[in-house]
Design a protein around this motif. Structure first.
Motif, PDB file in Angstrom:
ATOM      1  N   GLY A  51       0.128   0.381  -8.249  1.00 58.43           N
ATOM      2  CA  GLY A  51      -0.104   1.638  -7.925  1.00 58.43           C
ATOM      3  C   GLY A  51      -0.406   1.662  -9.644  1.00 58.43           C
TER       4      GLY A  51
ATOM      5  N   LEU B 145      -5.454  -2.558   0.999  1.00 56.81           N
ATOM      6  CA  LEU B 145      -3.928  -3.096   1.444  1.00 56.81           C
ATOM      7  C   LEU B 145      -3.302  -2.602   3.325  1.00 56.81           C
ATOM      8  N   TYR B 146      -4.077  -0.848   3.769  1.00 56.47           N
ATOM      9  CA  TYR B 146      -3.855  -0.978   4.829  1.00 56.47           C
ATOM     10  C   TYR B 146      -4.308  -2.102   6.257  1.00 56.47           C
TER      11      TYR B 146
ATOM     12  N   SER C 204       2.683   1.748  -3.295  1.00 55.34           N
ATOM     13  CA  SER C 204       1.802   2.191  -4.795  1.00 55.34           C
ATOM     14  C   SER C 204       1.504   3.638  -4.214  1.00 55.34           C
ATOM     15  N   MET C 205       1.283   4.030  -3.222  1.00 57.03           N
ATOM     16  CA  MET C 205       0.824   5.385  -3.102  1.00 57.03           C
ATOM     17  C   MET C 205       1.610   6.223  -3.551  1.00 57.03           C
TER      18      MET C 205
ATOM     19  N   ALA D  40      -4.967   0.954  -1.948  1.00 60.89           N
ATOM     20  CA  ALA D  40      -4.037   1.183  -0.607  1.00 60.89           C
ATOM     21  C   ALA D  40      -4.705   1.057   0.332  1.00 60.89           C
TER      22      ALA D  40
ATOM     23  N   ALA E   7       0.947  -1.581   0.184  1.00 55.69           N
ATOM     24  CA  ALA E   7      -0.207   0.446   0.129  1.00 55.69           C
ATOM     25  C   ALA E   7       1.262   1.276   0.040  1.00 55.69           C
ATOM     26  N   GLN E   8       2.279   1.514   1.324  1.00 62.74           N
ATOM     27  CA  GLN E   8       2.948   2.376   1.054  1.00 62.74           C
ATOM     28  C   GLN E   8       3.873   2.912  -0.118  1.00 62.74           C
TER      29      GLN E   8
ATOM     30  N   TYR F  84      -6.015   4.516  -5.095  1.00 64.07           N
ATOM     31  CA  TYR F  84      -5.839   4.601  -3.599  1.00 64.07           C
ATOM     32  C   TYR F  84      -6.989   4.043  -2.635  1.00 64.07           C
TER      33      TYR F  84
ATOM     34  N   ILE G 113      -5.286   4.303   6.376  1.00 65.13           N
ATOM     35  CA  ILE G 113      -6.404   3.484   6.204  1.00 65.13           C
ATOM     36  C   ILE G 113      -7.081   5.473   5.778  1.00 65.13           C
TER      37      ILE G 113
ATOM     38  N   GLY H 217       4.997  -2.340  -5.046  1.00 61.98           N
ATOM     39  CA  GLY H 217       3.518  -2.178  -4.713  1.00 61.98           C
ATOM     40  C   GLY H 217       3.458  -0.555  -5.664  1.00 61.98           C
TER      41      GLY H 217
ATOM     42  N   SER I 182      -5.739   7.372   2.975  1.00 61.71           N
ATOM     43  CA  SER I 182      -5.709   7.214   1.637  1.00 61.71           C
ATOM     44  C   SER I 182      -7.298   7.063   0.774  1.00 61.71           C
TER      45      SER I 182
END
Length: 433
Positions: A169, A187-188, A31-32, A184, A28-29, A181, A96, A165, A99
């Motif tokens: 994204g 995933l978080y 990909s963001m 993400a 998540a991190q 988003y 969370i 990641g 995103s």
């Protein structure tokens, strides 16, 4: 490093939950990070030149780095004095919300550069506390005799998530921008759920006899006094800081290779392919000898792959994309080797009571090499052009590695991952204090 299945770290439920949760959070991190840069670059290109928009990529990286820079002494101390599970749960909840807000703003059409920069700062603050707690928690989940394998598995999982990641994204953004988003946030959420499954774990003893500020300084003193730890941390800082090719993938995808958001996904996926193949190799053939020299060679190959990627701008159009993907696959392979060695050496040569503070410093250098590297690459691209920035960065990484091999013979001569004698670690810690 080969151990029997009965004593494998993955047989421990807490470690399994930790591993799944960390992979999800790292996916998540990162990909963001790629989506924030891509969206900011696209918004900026509507009103700015290529150079001006590239500078926005630098500012995005800077917005994520500055919170880590200023909070590092505090976050390491917090990870050494409070329940590391609770720290990760709180920070994952904040991520969370951040995103999900960007997903909603993008879906509704009111996303803007100020909002993106504001969320980037929030993400930087959450990561400043999240990273040291995550890193220092892993050794608390398995018996000491399994620690080398647990650290190696955790390092491979983290690196795999870090490189795969951006691909997720990029592909998700190509499908639907707000969905990237939303993915993400999901995933978080997986990461938070896994952290909630981890039961009570041993906590390092709290030192109440010394002032918290002095204890924060102790982390810096310990790293300075342990030359092997210092060498591994600073090598990544300076080498990857210079060779920031992935930070300029949006520029290459849109304005140099002309492959759009889908091509960005392919380019971002390439390092993940290399990292995944390398991780698979390590799962069957763990590294056992000459680990320091192999790390140095890996960073040199990383620099060469960065140069090769930069040169794809001059390749014929019909196979420039394929050459770029090939260079990035090699980049991912070498990066996995480097992080595998670095994280294992750092964790195994650091007493548990110091792991939070040392991990926070390690995270600072990783963030400096990534987010600050994005800033450096973006600003340099605005000054000399993206192609020169990428090629020059690769050359710089090679030069730094050669210098570090001479300055720190401890790294060059590191033979294995065997943890140091407990007494030796304590002596080093006392000297640092």
């Amino acid at each position: 490093m080969t151990i029997s299945q009965s004593s494998h770290p993955l047989r421990h439920a807490n470690f399994r939950a930790y591993l799944v949760g960390r992979v999800a959070a790292v996916l998540a991190q990162y990909s963001m990070m790629i989506v924030l840069g891509w969206q900011a670059y696209n918004i900026a290109r509507e009103t700015m030149t290529t150079s001006g928009a590239a500078a926005q990529l630098g500012l995005i990286g800077l917005a994520q780095f500055l919170p880590l820079f200023f909070l590092t002494p505090v976050t390491g101390w917090v990870a050494d004095h409070f329940d590391r599970r609770k720290i990760t749960r709180i920070t994952l909840s904040l991520l969370i919300v951040a995103s999900a807000l960007l997903a909603f703003a993008t879906y509704e059409g009111w996303v803007s550069l100020p909002l993106i920069f504001g969320i980037a700062v929030i993400v930087g603050i959450a990561r400043a506390f999240n990273g040291p707690a995550y890193s220092a928690l892993a050794p608390n989940l398995v018996p000491r005799e399994m620690l080398p394998n647990a650290i190696a598995i955790s390092s491979v999982a983290w690196q795999t998530g870090m490189i795969i990641g951006p691909a997720l994204g990029g592909y998700a953004y190509a499908f639907t921008p707000w969905g990237a988003y939303a993915m993400a946030a999901l995933l978080y959420g997986v990461g938070l759920s896994c952290m909630l499954l981890i039961g009570p774990v041993p906590q390092p003893p709290r030192d109440t006899s010394r002032h918290p500020i002095r204890q924060m300084i102790d982390g810096f003193a310990y790293v300075r006094g342990n030359r092997l730890v210092l060498a591994t941390i600073t090598l990544d800082l300076f080498a990857v800081l210079l060779a920031g090719a992935t930070a300029l993938l949006p520029v290459y995808a849109r304005d140099i290779l002309h492959v759009g958001s889908q091509g960005l996904g392919h380019l971002a996926a390439a390092p993940g392919i290399g990292a995944g193949l390398t991780a698979l190799w390590f799962s069957f053939r763990p590294m056992k000898s000459e680990v320091g020299m192999k790390m140095l060679v890996a960073v040199i190959i990383f620099g060469l792959a960065t140069i090769a990627f930069g040169l794809t701008a001059f390749a014929p159009r019909h196979y420039a994309m394929e050459l770029g993907i090939g260079a990035l696959i090699v980049l991912g392979c070498s990066d996995m080797v480097s992080v595998y060695v670095r994280q294992s050496l750092i964790q195994l040569h650091t007493p548990d009571a110091m792991r939070g503070r040392v991990s926070s410093l390690s995270q600072l250098t990783i963030s400096a090499s990534n987010e600050l590297g994005e800033a450096e690459s973006g600003f340099l691209a605005a000054l000399v052009g993206p192609i020169a920035a990428v090629i020059g960065g690769g050359i710089g990484a090679i030069v730094i590695t050669i210098i570090w091999a001479r300055l720190f013979p401890e790294l060059r001569l590191a033979r294995s991952f065997d943890p140091p004698d407990i007494g030796r670690a304590d002596v080093i810690e006392e000297k640092a204090l």
